[in-house]
Motif scaffolding. Structure first.
Motif, PDB file in Angstrom:
ATOM      1  N   LEU A   1      -2.384   1.279   9.536  1.00 19.79           N
ATOM      2  CA  LEU A   1      -2.819   0.181  10.237  1.00 19.79           C
ATOM      3  C   LEU A   1      -4.416   0.040   9.923  1.00 19.79           C
ATOM      4  N   PRO A   2      -4.927  -0.895  10.020  1.00 19.99           N
ATOM      5  CA  PRO A   2      -4.493  -2.367   9.964  1.00 19.99           C
ATOM      6  C   PRO A   2      -3.793  -3.163   9.078  1.00 19.99           C
ATOM      7  N   LEU A   3      -3.824  -2.620   7.613  1.00 17.34           N
ATOM      8  CA  LEU A   3      -3.314  -3.088   6.643  1.00 17.34           C
ATOM      9  C   LEU A   3      -1.854  -3.417   6.715  1.00 17.34           C
ATOM     10  N   ALA A   4      -1.012  -2.499   7.277  1.00 16.57           N
ATOM     11  CA  ALA A   4       0.276  -2.738   7.244  1.00 16.57           C
ATOM     12  C   ALA A   4       0.990  -2.042   8.235  1.00 16.57           C
ATOM     13  N   ARG A   5       2.088  -2.568   8.827  1.00 15.38           N
ATOM     14  CA  ARG A   5       2.742  -1.940   9.910  1.00 15.38           C
ATOM     15  C   ARG A   5       4.033  -1.271   9.666  1.00 15.38           C
ATOM     16  N   ASN A   6       4.600  -0.673  10.590  1.00 17.90           N
ATOM     17  CA  ASN A   6       6.250   0.008  10.435  1.00 17.90           C
ATOM     18  C   ASN A   6       6.936  -0.753   9.626  1.00 17.90           C
ATOM     19  N   ASN A   7       7.626  -0.319   8.751  1.00 17.73           N
ATOM     20  CA  ASN A   7       8.668  -1.000   7.918  1.00 17.73           C
ATOM     21  C   ASN A   7       8.160  -2.151   6.987  1.00 17.73           C
ATOM     22  N   ASP A   8       7.044  -2.407   6.958  1.00 15.12           N
ATOM     23  CA  ASP A   8       6.395  -3.296   5.753  1.00 15.12           C
ATOM     24  C   ASP A   8       6.583  -2.719   4.757  1.00 15.12           C
ATOM     25  N   LEU A   9       6.768  -3.516   3.625  1.00 11.94           N
ATOM     26  CA  LEU A   9       6.932  -3.141   2.293  1.00 11.94           C
ATOM     27  C   LEU A   9       5.357  -3.449   1.462  1.00 11.94           C
ATOM     28  N   ILE A  10       5.209  -2.334   0.764  1.00  9.83           N
ATOM     29  CA  ILE A  10       3.843  -2.334  -0.030  1.00  9.83           C
ATOM     30  C   ILE A  10       4.370  -2.378  -1.354  1.00  9.83           C
ATOM     31  N   PHE A  11       3.464  -3.348  -2.208  1.00  9.63           N
ATOM     32  CA  PHE A  11       4.042  -3.408  -3.578  1.00  9.63           C
ATOM     33  C   PHE A  11       2.790  -2.974  -4.361  1.00  9.63           C
ATOM     34  N   VAL A  12       3.237  -2.100  -5.723  1.00 12.43           N
ATOM     35  CA  VAL A  12       2.052  -1.720  -6.210  1.00 12.43           C
ATOM     36  C   VAL A  12       2.706  -2.247  -7.791  1.00 12.43           C
ATOM     37  N   GLY A  13       1.518  -2.036  -8.864  1.00  8.32           N
ATOM     38  CA  GLY A  13       1.704  -2.229 -10.114  1.00  8.32           C
ATOM     39  C   GLY A  13       2.159  -0.852 -11.000  1.00  8.32           C
ATOM     40  N   PRO A  14       2.195  -1.010 -12.018  1.00  8.78           N
ATOM     41  CA  PRO A  14       2.942   0.242 -12.767  1.00  8.78           C
ATOM     42  C   PRO A  14       1.601   1.217 -12.837  1.00  8.78           C
ATOM     43  N   GLU A  15       2.089   2.502 -12.984  1.00  9.87           N
ATOM     44  CA  GLU A  15       1.072   3.381 -13.180  1.00  9.87           C
ATOM     45  C   GLU A  15       0.156   3.355 -14.451  1.00  9.87           C
ATOM     46  N   GLN A  16      -1.072   4.029 -14.250  1.00 10.90           N
ATOM     47  CA  GLN A  16      -2.044   3.804 -15.261  1.00 10.90           C
ATOM     48  C   GLN A  16      -3.015   5.042 -15.397  1.00 10.90           C
ATOM     49  N   LYS A  17      -3.542   5.478 -16.443  1.00  9.83           N
ATOM     50  CA  LYS A  17      -4.235   6.415 -16.599  1.00  9.83           C
ATOM     51  C   LYS A  17      -5.813   6.208 -16.555  1.00  9.83           C
ATOM     52  N   ASP A  18      -6.010   5.002 -16.789  1.00 10.05           N
ATOM     53  CA  ASP A  18      -7.457   4.565 -16.799  1.00 10.05           C
ATOM     54  C   ASP A  18      -8.057   4.168 -15.247  1.00 10.05           C
ATOM     55  N   ILE A  19      -8.633   5.453 -14.592  1.00  7.54           N
ATOM     56  CA  ILE A  19      -8.836   5.334 -13.152  1.00  7.54           C
ATOM     57  C   ILE A  19     -10.300   4.528 -13.202  1.00  7.54           C
ATOM     58  N   ILE A  20     -10.927   4.376 -13.976  1.00  8.98           N
ATOM     59  CA  ILE A  20     -12.312   3.899 -13.812  1.00  8.98           C
ATOM     60  C   ILE A  20     -12.383   2.369 -13.382  1.00  8.98           C
ATOM     61  N   GLN A  21     -10.990   1.839 -13.685  1.00 11.01           N
ATOM     62  CA  GLN A  21     -10.976   0.273 -13.376  1.00 11.01           C
ATOM     63  C   GLN A  21     -10.453   0.253 -12.081  1.00 11.01           C
ATOM     64  N   LEU A  22      -9.964   1.331 -11.410  1.00  7.24           N
ATOM     65  CA  LEU A  22      -9.412   1.510 -10.216  1.00  7.24           C
ATOM     66  C   LEU A  22     -10.313   1.757  -9.111  1.00  7.24           C
ATOM     67  N   ILE A  23     -11.589   2.110  -9.329  1.00  7.58           N
ATOM     68  CA  ILE A  23     -12.475   2.702  -8.235  1.00  7.58           C
ATOM     69  C   ILE A  23     -12.828   1.787  -7.178  1.00  7.58           C
ATOM     70  N   GLY A  24     -12.556   2.086  -5.967  1.00 10.20           N
ATOM     71  CA  GLY A  24     -12.776   1.137  -4.924  1.00 10.20           C
ATOM     72  C   GLY A  24     -11.811   0.203  -4.573  1.00 10.20           C
ATOM     73  N   ARG A  25     -10.612   0.413  -5.372  1.00 12.47           N
ATOM     74  CA  ARG A  25      -9.392  -0.166  -4.979  1.00 12.47           C
ATOM     75  C   ARG A  25      -8.400   0.714  -4.207  1.00 12.47           C
ATOM     76  N   GLU A  26      -7.394  -0.291  -3.667  1.00  9.82           N
ATOM     77  CA  GLU A  26      -6.246   0.482  -2.703  1.00  9.82           C
ATOM     78  C   GLU A  26      -5.000   0.751  -4.096  1.00  9.82           C
ATOM     79  N   CYS A  27      -4.710   2.050  -3.832  1.00 12.55           N
ATOM     80  CA  CYS A  27      -3.671   2.277  -5.054  1.00 12.55           C
ATOM     81  C   CYS A  27      -2.780   3.448  -4.456  1.00 12.55           C
ATOM     82  N   ALA A  28      -1.486   3.256  -5.321  1.00  7.96           N
ATOM     83  CA  ALA A  28      -0.552   4.332  -5.067  1.00  7.96           C
ATOM     84  C   ALA A  28      -0.904   5.338  -6.124  1.00  7.96           C
ATOM     85  N   VAL A  29      -1.328   6.504  -5.726  1.00  4.36           N
ATOM     86  CA  VAL A  29      -2.006   7.759  -6.566  1.00  4.36           C
ATOM     87  C   VAL A  29      -1.179   8.956  -6.793  1.00  4.36           C
TER      88      VAL A  29
END
Length: 202
Positions: free
Chosen positions: A124-152
């Motif tokens: 919360l507050p982004l998502a609630r119980n049983n909501d689905l979260i979608f993420v893109g494929p895993e990548q190694k270039d972390i620099i581009q992901l700074i400040g972003r929400e990610c599955a890590v």
């Protein structure tokens, strides 16, 4: 098809009724004719709003991401693999890899996206119980992901859904949570960018 205009024209040309005129298409989409007439021009198509994109994409059963950005293929609102859950502390718990993940419907343009189901209120507050979260494929270039929400995924194998920030030194990162203490100075193996969510029951 290099831009939004090309994709709009292509979609209309494939529909027997809509290819007759822009007015017929506007009526079918529920968009005012004068508005749609301006949209379907090469100079204005890029100004398509997110609501208009979703309306047109749903009518044609294609991905909104493909229509707006050319992501993936116009294969429709296809299935995204549900591969795990996000629990307390936004920790990700992958399902056993048995090669038979459950597909879930999603308005996601990336054909390589995956889904996680939220359990509890740690997101919360982004998502609630049983909501689905979608993420893109895993990548190694972390620099581009700074400040972003990610599955890590960390080097030690633990997985979280967090905002990635720079750590105290090169190669280390902080993971920032919505409702938990930050995790400091960890080594990230890879991460997948947050693409969107689907509310429970929708």
């Amino acid at each position: 098809m290099k831009d939004v205009y090309d994709r709009l024209v292509w979609l209309r040309s494939r529909h027997d009724r809509l290819k007759k005129s822009k007015r017929v298409a506007a009526d079918a989409y529920g968009i005012g004719y004068e508005v749609y007439k301006k949209i379907e021009t090469r100079e204005n198509a890029r100004n398509l709003t997110s609501d208009q994109t979703l309306t047109i994409a749903r009518f044609h059963k294609v991905s909104p991401g493909w229509l707006m950005f050319g992501e993936g293929k116009p294969a429709g609102l296809g299935g995204v693999r549900l591969i795990g859950e996000i629990g307390a502390g936004q920790e990700i718990h992958p399902f056993a890899d048995d090669g038979a993940y459950e597909p879930v419907a999603a308005d996601i343009g990336n054909p390589d996206a995956v889904a996680f189901q939220v359990k509890g209120d740690s997101m919360l507050p982004l998502a609630r119980n049983n909501d689905l979260i979608f993420v893109g494929p895993e990548q190694k270039d972390i620099i581009q992901l700074i400040g972003r929400e990610c599955a890590v995924m960390l080097e030690d194998g633990r997985r979280f859904f967090k905002v990635i920030e720079n750590g105290s030194k090169r190669g280390r990162h902080d993971l920032i949570s919505y409702n938990a203490e930050p995790i400091r100075d960890v080594t990230i193996h890879s991460a997948g960018l947050f693409l969107g969510l689907k509310r429970n029951g929708h």
